[in-house]
Motif scaffolding. Structure first.
Motif, PDB file in Angstrom:
ATOM      1  N   UNK A 112       0.805  -1.219   0.000  1.00  0.00           N
ATOM      2  CA  UNK A 112       0.000   0.000   0.000  1.00  0.00           C
ATOM      3  C   UNK A 112       0.840   1.271   0.000  1.00  0.00           C
ATOM      4  N   UNK A 113       2.144   1.154   0.253  1.00  0.00           N
ATOM      5  CA  UNK A 113       3.018   2.349   0.302  1.00  0.00           C
ATOM      6  C   UNK A 113       3.965   2.428  -0.886  1.00  0.00           C
ATOM      7  N   UNK A 114       4.072   1.343  -1.675  1.00  0.00           N
ATOM      8  CA  UNK A 114       5.002   1.311  -2.819  1.00  0.00           C
ATOM      9  C   UNK A 114       4.291   0.753  -4.058  1.00  0.00           C
ATOM     10  N   UNK A 115       4.955   0.889  -5.212  1.00  0.00           N
ATOM     11  CA  UNK A 115       4.364   0.392  -6.468  1.00  0.00           C
ATOM     12  C   UNK A 115       4.551  -1.107  -6.640  1.00  0.00           C
ATOM     13  N   UNK A 116       5.493  -1.683  -5.886  1.00  0.00           N
ATOM     14  CA  UNK A 116       5.748  -3.118  -6.019  1.00  0.00           C
ATOM     15  C   UNK A 116       6.943  -3.535  -5.192  1.00  0.00           C
ATOM     16  N   UNK A 117       7.252  -4.818  -5.279  1.00  0.00           N
ATOM     17  CA  UNK A 117       8.368  -5.379  -4.507  1.00  0.00           C
ATOM     18  C   UNK A 117       9.439  -5.912  -5.449  1.00  0.00           C
ATOM     19  N   UNK A 118      10.699  -5.878  -4.959  1.00  0.00           N
ATOM     20  CA  UNK A 118      11.777  -6.614  -5.618  1.00  0.00           C
ATOM     21  C   UNK A 118      12.393  -7.518  -4.553  1.00  0.00           C
ATOM     22  N   UNK A 119      12.200  -8.833  -4.695  1.00  0.00           N
ATOM     23  CA  UNK A 119      12.783  -9.768  -3.734  1.00  0.00           C
ATOM     24  C   UNK A 119      14.269  -9.887  -3.990  1.00  0.00           C
ATOM     25  N   UNK A 120      15.071  -9.595  -2.961  1.00  0.00           N
ATOM     26  CA  UNK A 120      16.511  -9.778  -3.083  1.00  0.00           C
ATOM     27  C   UNK A 120      16.837 -11.202  -2.642  1.00  0.00           C
ATOM     28  N   UNK A 121      17.015 -12.070  -3.632  1.00  0.00           N
ATOM     29  CA  UNK A 121      17.375 -13.471  -3.379  1.00  0.00           C
ATOM     30  C   UNK A 121      18.780 -13.704  -3.910  1.00  0.00           C
ATOM     31  N   UNK A 122      19.623 -12.680  -3.835  1.00  0.00           N
ATOM     32  CA  UNK A 122      20.841 -12.736  -4.640  1.00  0.00           C
ATOM     33  C   UNK A 122      22.070 -12.036  -4.090  1.00  0.00           C
ATOM     34  N   UNK A 127      25.228 -14.340   4.785  1.00  0.00           N
ATOM     35  CA  UNK A 127      24.949 -15.654   5.371  1.00  0.00           C
ATOM     36  C   UNK A 127      23.489 -15.722   5.822  1.00  0.00           C
ATOM     37  N   UNK A 128      22.792 -16.755   5.341  1.00  0.00           N
ATOM     38  CA  UNK A 128      21.399 -16.944   5.753  1.00  0.00           C
ATOM     39  C   UNK A 128      20.390 -16.131   4.952  1.00  0.00           C
ATOM     40  N   UNK A 129      20.874 -15.214   4.140  1.00  0.00           N
ATOM     41  CA  UNK A 129      19.992 -14.398   3.300  1.00  0.00           C
ATOM     42  C   UNK A 129      20.488 -14.489   1.853  1.00  0.00           C
ATOM     43  N   UNK A 130      19.897 -13.677   1.003  1.00  0.00           N
ATOM     44  CA  UNK A 130      20.424 -13.498  -0.346  1.00  0.00           C
ATOM     45  C   UNK A 130      20.597 -14.799  -1.105  1.00  0.00           C
ATOM     46  N   UNK A 156      11.650 -10.397  -8.957  1.00  0.00           N
ATOM     47  CA  UNK A 156      12.613 -11.251  -8.241  1.00  0.00           C
ATOM     48  C   UNK A 156      14.006 -11.031  -8.827  1.00  0.00           C
ATOM     49  N   UNK A 157      14.934 -10.549  -7.975  1.00  0.00           N
ATOM     50  CA  UNK A 157      16.304 -10.279  -8.452  1.00  0.00           C
ATOM     51  C   UNK A 157      17.168 -11.513  -8.231  1.00  0.00           C
TER      52      UNK A 157
END
Ligand code: RRO
Length: 291
Positions: A112-122, A127-130, A156-157
């Motif tokens: 509701x506050x942004x135009x969309x999401x970009x998932x940082x899977x990269x 460690x434990x993320x990305x 999705x990045x």
């Protein structure tokens, strides 16, 4: 020309987007980049709890690119307060988490506050993320599905640090992604012979800038062949010519990161060249991207 452009469900004012992580930490800097000719902006990646980042040095400028291991520094949910400065503008929230549930929680703060999401899977050094999640196809699919449940544009990045990027592109597509962003930084390292230690405090990091453009073009091309959702090209773009090359590889729009650090007017200059009054619309010249 800088007219309305749609990419992965987001309405942009042109094809040129500020990449995640670069000048995206405050509402004021996001607004300044939008005023300087960017068609949309992506925030610095925001995660489930505040992080201060890796010990320095965190960034080294090389001959042909930038090596970083910032370490996902971010203020977590407090960042949403910055969004008042760019309300109603094409802003994409870059988000990360350690599980599909955490991705869903972080996305919920921004819905509701942004135009969309970009998932940082990269991120190559988190460690434990990305890339720890982004190199597991079932986690890519589940994290994407968790965020896509908000029914907002969900990009999705992807990481280039895998043998076959199309496996992850297809996983994101199955999870309901509306676009793929390729690529995040390339895992890399430099050592200073004088100092007898790596130039970054973390040891290795992620390489961006001109050096990685050929890798990014190859990844966009492979994803274009394998997937049917739009692809946002990212990695080493610094000129209108680079933008056209990415579009010929299959990109619907592009993100620009490292080049903004050395020229904060780069969006305006690329926009002028790309949409020259006597020039053709680049999308009609290229005419091959998914829409
Ligand atoms: O903050 C970082 O160190 C970082 C992130 Br989140 C990312 O996605 N890519 C990168 O090169 N650095």
């Amino acid at each position: 020309r800088s007219g309305p452009v749609r990419a992965g469900g987001v309405a942009l004012t042109n094809h040129l987007i500020l990449a995640a992580g670069v000048l995206g930490t405050t509402g004021a800097s996001l607004r300044r980049i939008l005023r300087s000719g960017a068609g949309g902006v992506v925030t610095k990646s925001i995660g489930p709890s505040p992080m201060s980042g890796h010990p320095g040095p965190c960034l080294a400028v090389l001959e042909d690119g930038i090596l970083n291991a910032m370490g996902l520094p971010n203020p977590s949910s407090e960042f949403t307060e910055e969004l008042g400065a760019v309300a109603g503008e094409p802003v994409i929230a870059s988000i990360f988490g350690g599980s599909p549930e955490e991705f869903k929680t972080v996305a919920g703060w921004f819905a509701g506050k942004v135009s969309g999401f970009e998932l940082n899977l990269s991120c190559p050094h988190a460690e434990g993320y990305g890339a720890a999640l982004g190199s597991d196809p079932s986690l890519v699919e589940e994290c994407t599905r968790a965020v896509a449940s908000y029914n907002l544009p969900t990009w999705v990045k992807l990481t280039p640090n895998v043998t076959d990027i199309t496996i992850y592109g297809r996983a994101a597509e199955r999870g309901g992604a509306t676009a793929l962003v390729a690529i995040n930084t390339v895992k890399a390292m430099r050592i200073s012979p004088e100092l007898r230690r790596p130039v970054l405090g973390h040891g290795y990091g992620g390489l961006s800038g001109n050096a990685i453009l050929p890798i990014a073009v190859r990844c966009v091309y492979e994803l274009y062949e394998a997937c049917s959702i739009p692809i946002i090209g990212c990695g080493g773009i610094s000129s209108a010519r680079d933008v056209l090359e990415m579009m010929m590889a299959g990109a619907t729009a592009v993100e620009i990161g490292s080049a903004v650090l050395s020229d904060q007017q780069i969006f305006r200059s690329i926009e002028r060249e790309l949409y020259a009054p006597d020039g053709e619309d680049p999308t009609t010249i290229v005419g091959c991207a998914h829409v």
